[in-house]
Enzyme design. Sequence first.
Site, PDB file in Angstrom:
ATOM      1  CD  GLN B 128      -2.728   1.138   2.497  1.00  0.00           C
ATOM      2  OE1 GLN B 128      -2.520   0.112   3.462  1.00  0.00           O
ATOM      3  NE2 GLN B 128      -3.529   1.971   2.728  1.00  0.00           N
ATOM      4  CB  SER B 131       2.207   7.192   4.488  1.00  0.00           C
ATOM      5  OG  SER B 131       1.010   6.654   5.113  1.00  0.00           O
ATOM      6  CB  SER B 163       3.773  -2.605   5.718  1.00  0.00           C
ATOM      7  OG  SER B 163       3.676  -1.915   6.724  1.00  0.00           O
ATOM      8  CD  GLU B 246      -6.932  -0.132   7.030  1.00  0.00           C
ATOM      9  OE1 GLU B 246      -7.293   0.860   7.792  1.00  0.00           O
ATOM     10  OE2 GLU B 246      -5.631  -0.104   6.850  1.00  0.00           O
ATOM     11  CG  ASN B 370      -5.494   5.692  19.604  1.00  0.00           C
ATOM     12  OD1 ASN B 370      -5.574   4.855  18.506  1.00  0.00           O
ATOM     13  ND2 ASN B 370      -5.448   5.425  20.820  1.00  0.00           N
TER      14      ASN B 370
HETATM   15  C1  LIG Z   1       3.955  -0.044  11.513  1.00  0.00           C
HETATM   16  C2  LIG Z   1       3.674   0.763  10.223  1.00  0.00           C
HETATM   17  C3  LIG Z   1       3.052   0.349   9.243  1.00  0.00           C
HETATM   18  C4  LIG Z   1       2.816   1.003   8.321  1.00  0.00           C
HETATM   19  N1  LIG Z   1       2.449   0.887   6.745  1.00  0.00           N
HETATM   20  C5  LIG Z   1       2.008   1.578   5.973  1.00  0.00           C
HETATM   21  C6  LIG Z   1       1.612   1.136   4.846  1.00  0.00           C
HETATM   22  O1  LIG Z   1       1.755  -0.348   4.346  1.00  0.00           O
HETATM   23  N2  LIG Z   1       1.297   1.841   3.814  1.00  0.00           N
HETATM   24  C7  LIG Z   1       1.297   3.440   3.979  1.00  0.00           C
HETATM   25  O2  LIG Z   1       0.590   4.067   3.176  1.00  0.00           O
HETATM   26  N3  LIG Z   1       1.305   3.918   5.247  1.00  0.00           N
HETATM   27  C8  LIG Z   1       1.759   2.900   6.358  1.00  0.00           C
HETATM   28  N4  LIG Z   1       2.132   3.505   7.276  1.00  0.00           N
HETATM   29  C9  LIG Z   1       1.842   4.937   7.787  1.00  0.00           C
HETATM   30  C10 LIG Z   1       0.840   5.273   8.473  1.00  0.00           C
HETATM   31  O3  LIG Z   1      -0.664   5.304   8.106  1.00  0.00           O
HETATM   32  C11 LIG Z   1       1.218   6.839   9.022  1.00  0.00           C
HETATM   33  O4  LIG Z   1       2.247   6.852  10.137  1.00  0.00           O
HETATM   34  C12 LIG Z   1      -0.010   7.280   9.961  1.00  0.00           C
HETATM   35  O5  LIG Z   1      -1.118   7.724   8.792  1.00  0.00           O
HETATM   36  C13 LIG Z   1       0.299   8.685  10.648  1.00  0.00           C
HETATM   37  O6  LIG Z   1       0.950   9.464   9.678  1.00  0.00           O
HETATM   38  P1  LIG Z   1       2.395  10.163  10.334  1.00  0.00           P
HETATM   39  O7  LIG Z   1       3.121   9.355  10.505  1.00  0.00           O
HETATM   40  O8  LIG Z   1       2.930  10.997   8.976  1.00  0.00           O
HETATM   41  O9  LIG Z   1       2.152  10.952  11.366  1.00  0.00           O
HETATM   42  P2  LIG Z   1       1.624  12.691  11.414  1.00  0.00           P
HETATM   43  O10 LIG Z   1       0.466  12.849  10.672  1.00  0.00           O
HETATM   44  O11 LIG Z   1       2.729  13.402  11.226  1.00  0.00           O
HETATM   45  O12 LIG Z   1       1.083  12.733  12.924  1.00  0.00           O
HETATM   46  C14 LIG Z   1       1.969  12.933  14.026  1.00  0.00           C
HETATM   47  C15 LIG Z   1       1.453  13.255  15.349  1.00  0.00           C
HETATM   48  O13 LIG Z   1       0.133  14.428  15.062  1.00  0.00           O
HETATM   49  C16 LIG Z   1      -1.153  14.009  15.485  1.00  0.00           C
HETATM   50  N5  LIG Z   1      -1.895  14.406  14.528  1.00  0.00           N
HETATM   51  C17 LIG Z   1      -1.872  14.682  13.274  1.00  0.00           C
HETATM   52  N6  LIG Z   1      -2.981  15.240  12.599  1.00  0.00           N
HETATM   53  C18 LIG Z   1      -3.974  15.368  13.668  1.00  0.00           C
HETATM   54  C19 LIG Z   1      -5.230  16.224  13.647  1.00  0.00           C
HETATM   55  N7  LIG Z   1      -5.775  16.686  12.482  1.00  0.00           N
HETATM   56  N8  LIG Z   1      -5.747  16.147  15.001  1.00  0.00           N
HETATM   57  C20 LIG Z   1      -4.971  15.799  16.074  1.00  0.00           C
HETATM   58  N9  LIG Z   1      -3.826  15.237  15.980  1.00  0.00           N
HETATM   59  C21 LIG Z   1      -3.230  14.973  14.922  1.00  0.00           C
HETATM   60  C22 LIG Z   1      -1.012  12.371  15.115  1.00  0.00           C
HETATM   61  O14 LIG Z   1      -2.123  11.789  15.941  1.00  0.00           O
HETATM   62  C23 LIG Z   1       0.466  12.046  15.643  1.00  0.00           C
HETATM   63  O15 LIG Z   1       0.285  12.005  17.069  1.00  0.00           O
HETATM   64  C24 LIG Z   1       2.488   2.633   8.431  1.00  0.00           C
HETATM   65  C25 LIG Z   1       3.049   2.942   9.849  1.00  0.00           C
HETATM   66  C26 LIG Z   1       3.440   2.335  10.550  1.00  0.00           C
HETATM   67  C27 LIG Z   1       3.770   2.964  12.220  1.00  0.00           C
END
Ligand SMILES: Cc1cc2nc3c(=O)[nH]c(=O)nc-3n(C[C@H](O)[C@H](O)[C@H](O)COP(=O)(O)OP(=O)(O)OC[C@H]3O[C@@H](n4cnc5c(N)ncnc54)[C@H](O)[C@@H]3O)c2cc1C
Lengths: 352, 392
Positions: B128, B131, B163, B246, B370
Site C-alpha cells: 500500500q 503515506s 509495509s 480495513e 488514535n
Molecule cells: C508499522 C507501520 C506500518 C505502516 N504501513 C503503511 C503502509 O503499508 N502503507 C502506507 O501508506 N502507510 C503505512 N504506515 C503509515 C501510517 O499510516 C502513518 O504513519 C499514519 O497515518 C500517521 O502519519 P504520520 O506518521 O505522518 O504522522 P503525522 O500525521 O505527522 O502525525 C504526528 C502526530 O500528530 C497527530 N496529528 C496529526 N493530525 C492531527 C489532527 N488533525 N488532530 C490531532 N492530532 C493530529 C497524530 O495523531 C500523531 O500523534 C505505517 C505506519 C506504521 C507505524
Amino acid sequence: MDFAFTDEQMMIAETAKAFFSENATSERTRAAMAGDGIDHALWQAFCTELGLSGIGIPESAGGAGLGLVELAIIAEAAGAQVAALPMLGSLALCAQAIVAGGSADQQASHLPALLSGETIAGYAHDAALKADGNALTGAAGFVAHGGAAGLFVVTSNTGAWLIAADAPGVTVTPLTTMDQTRPFARVTLNSAQGEPLANPAEAIAAAHRAGFVTVAAEGLGVAQAALDRTVAYARERVQFGRAIGSFQAYKHRLADMVVEIEQARSAVYWAACAVDEGSDEAALAVHAAKSFAADTAFKCAGDMIQLHGGIGFTWEHDAHLYFKRARSLQSMLGSGNWHREQVAAMILGEAA
Amino acid sequence: MRLGFTQSEEQFRAECADWLNAQMAGEFADIRGITTLTEKAERRKEWEQHLGAHGWSCIGWPKEWGGRGATLAEQVIFAEEYARAGVPGRVNHIGIELAGPTLLALGTEEQKRRFLPDIAAGKTIFCQGFSEPGAGSDLASVRTKARLEGNEWVVEGQKIWTSLAHISDWIFVVARSEEGSKGPKGLTFLMMEIDQPGIEIRPIKQINGDAEFNETFFDGARCPADSLIGAVGDGWRVAMTLLSFERGVSTLGQQMAFRNELDGIIAAAKANGTASDPLIRQRIARAEIGLQLMRYGAMRMLSNTDHSKVDGAALTYKIQWATWRRNLGELAMDVLGQAGEVTGSPEYEWGMLPNLFLYSRADTIYGGTNQIQRNLIAERGLGMPREPRGDA
Ligand SMILES: Cc1cc2nc3c(=O)[nH]c(=O)nc-3n(C[C@H](O)[C@H](O)[C@H](O)COP(=O)(O)OP(=O)(O)OC[C@H]3O[C@@H](n4cnc5c(N)ncnc54)[C@H](O)[C@@H]3O)c2cc1C
C-alpha cells in the site's frame, strides 16, 4: 450467528423508548424523588397499559415470555431517562428469583401482584443471615426501593425466603439516599418467619444473572443519554466565537465516551443473549457486563457534568440524576473490582 | 439476535480446523507460530499459494474469482480456526483484504479477471503506497506526481512506511495526476508493478529491530494507462473505499492472535506468581473483558446490514483494539518484570510478549492514529464541526 436485533426486538425498543421519553420526564422524576423514589402512575402504566412487566417471565408463570435480551432493551430505555421505577427490585431480582426458585404455588400466589404492579418487591441480601429453621435474624443495609416494598425476597449465601414487609419481626427504615430515584432502606429481621423458596440456589443464581444484566443495561442507557445530551449542548453553546463542540479537546472527550459506550453495548447484549441461549460464556459475560457498563455510565455521566460547565453542577440540570444513578449502579450488586475478580478467578484460578 | 452457530456451521468449523492443523503439522510445520510479519517471507508466500490451490485463500469472494462464496458465519469461523491453529498472518494481507475487495467493488471486468484470481492464488502480493514524508494523517496532501505519457503513466515522488514492499509484486499508489491540484481533488489510484528500474525500495528499521516497512522511491516509474482503479482524478474516493475494508472479517482472525498473546500473559503470570497479585488480576480481567467485547463488537459490526446509518461499532473498532493491545503490551511487561527486558538472542530479536510491548506502539499510529480516530468519531459519528485546515 447474527448479533443484530430482530424486528420484534426493534419494536420493543421503540415502544419502550417512546414510553419513557414521553412519560418519565424530568418533572415527574423530580416529583418522585421528593417522595419514595417511585413514580407510581408511571409504574402502573408500565405494568398494566403497556404490559411490559411480564417480559423475561415465562408465559407459564403468567409472564409475556421472551428473555433477558428484551428485559435489557427495556432497562436500557428506562436508564436513559433515569426513570423512577422499582423495575430492578420487583422484576429483575425478585420476580426472576421466584420464577427460577419458587414452587408452582409460590409463583401463582406472588407473581401476579408483582407483574400488575400492585405489590412492589425488594431484594434483601445478608451474607450473615441467621436462620433458625425459617425464623430469620439479620439485616440488609441497602435494599433498593425497600421503603415502598410490600414483599421481600431475603437471601443468605445459600438460602432464599419470601417475607411480607408487615410480617412480625420485620423493620423497614427508609434511608436518605444519594440517588433519590432509587432510595435504599435498611431491612432488619428479628426472628421473622420466612417462607422458604423451593430451590434457593436457582433463585439466587437467576436473580444475580438478571440483576447484573439489568444494572448493566440501565448503565448503557445512562451513558448513551449522557452522551446524547452533551452532544446537543456542544452544538448550541458558543464560547470564543465558536460552538464548544468544535474544540478538539472537547470532541476527543466525546469520542472517548462513544468508544466506551459501544463496548458497553456489546457487553450488555452479549451477556443477555448468552444467558438466554444457555451458553457456557454466560457466567463470565454477566460479570463483564455489570462491571464494564456501570463504569461506562459513571465515566459518561461525569463527563456530562464537566462538558456542561457550571450549569452541569446545578440541581436544576438533569446531569446530577445521571451521575448519581451511575454511582449507585457501580456499587450495587457487587463493585466493579469484585466482578472483575470473579472473571480473574475463572481464567486464573482462585486468588492465593 | 443469536450468538451460537448452527450444526452445519460447527461442521464447517471442524473441516477448517482439520485441514489447517494437518498443514501445520505437515508440509508447513516450519512456519507454525510465527508472530512477526517478516519472518520466513518466502515460505509464507508458498503458504499463500498453498491456500489458494486448496480454495482456502479468499473464501468470502465469489466462486468465479477464486473464492467460495462463504457466508459471514463461515468467514468468521475460518478466521478463528486459522489463528487457533497457529498459522502465521497472511503476508498478502493487503492484497486479499484491501486491494481485492476494492477491485471487486470498483474494478472493471477486465481488471477483475486480470488480478483477482492471482491474488486469491497467492501469486500477486500487494502493498500500500499511501503515506509520504509530507502526508501522513493528512493523506490528501500527497505530492507524488503521475503524468500520462502516451500509453503509460509516469510516476515521480516518494512513499514511506510502505509495509512489506520488499516482498511485494505490486503496489497501489495514490498520486497527484492533475498539476497544481490541492487536497483530495486531482488524485488518481494507480496499480504498479514493483520490479522495474523506476522503483527503489529501502528498508526502515523499527523500534523492535525488525524492518517491516520501507521507503519507496519513484523515479520515472511506469505503468500502463489503464492500470488505475476508478477514473482519472477519482483516486480519493477509491482510497476511501479501500480503507473501509480495513474493518472486515480479518478483524476476527486478528483477535485470535490477540487471544494467543493474552494466553501467553496468563501463562507467564501463573508461572512467576504474579497471578496472585490482586492488581495484576484486575488488569488481566480487564484485558479478558476487553477482548471479549472486541469480539462481540466485531460481530455487531459484521451483522449490521443497515448501512444507511453510521455504525458506531465500526467507527470505534480501530481505536478500541489498538488501545486495548497497547495496554496489553504494558501488562505483559509488568507481568514479566525485568526478565522481559532481556532477550536470549544476540540479534535484538524478541519473544512474543516483549515484541507485543514494542510493536503495539505502532497500532495506535498506522491506519489512522488514535487522535485521527477520535476526530472521525466526533465528526462522522456525532456530527461535531470538522477540524479547521491551515493554509500551508
Ligand atoms: C508499522 C507501520 C506500518 C505502516 N504501513 C503503511 C503502509 O503499508 N502503507 C502506507 O501508506 N502507510 C503505512 N504506515 C503509515 C501510517 O499510516 C502513518 O504513519 C499514519 O497515518 C500517521 O502519519 P504520520 O506518521 O505522518 O504522522 P503525522 O500525521 O505527522 O502525525 C504526528 C502526530 O500528530 C497527530 N496529528 C496529526 N493530525 C492531527 C489532527 N488533525 N488532530 C490531532 N492530532 C493530529 C497524530 O495523531 C500523531 O500523534 C505505517 C505506519 C506504521 C507505524
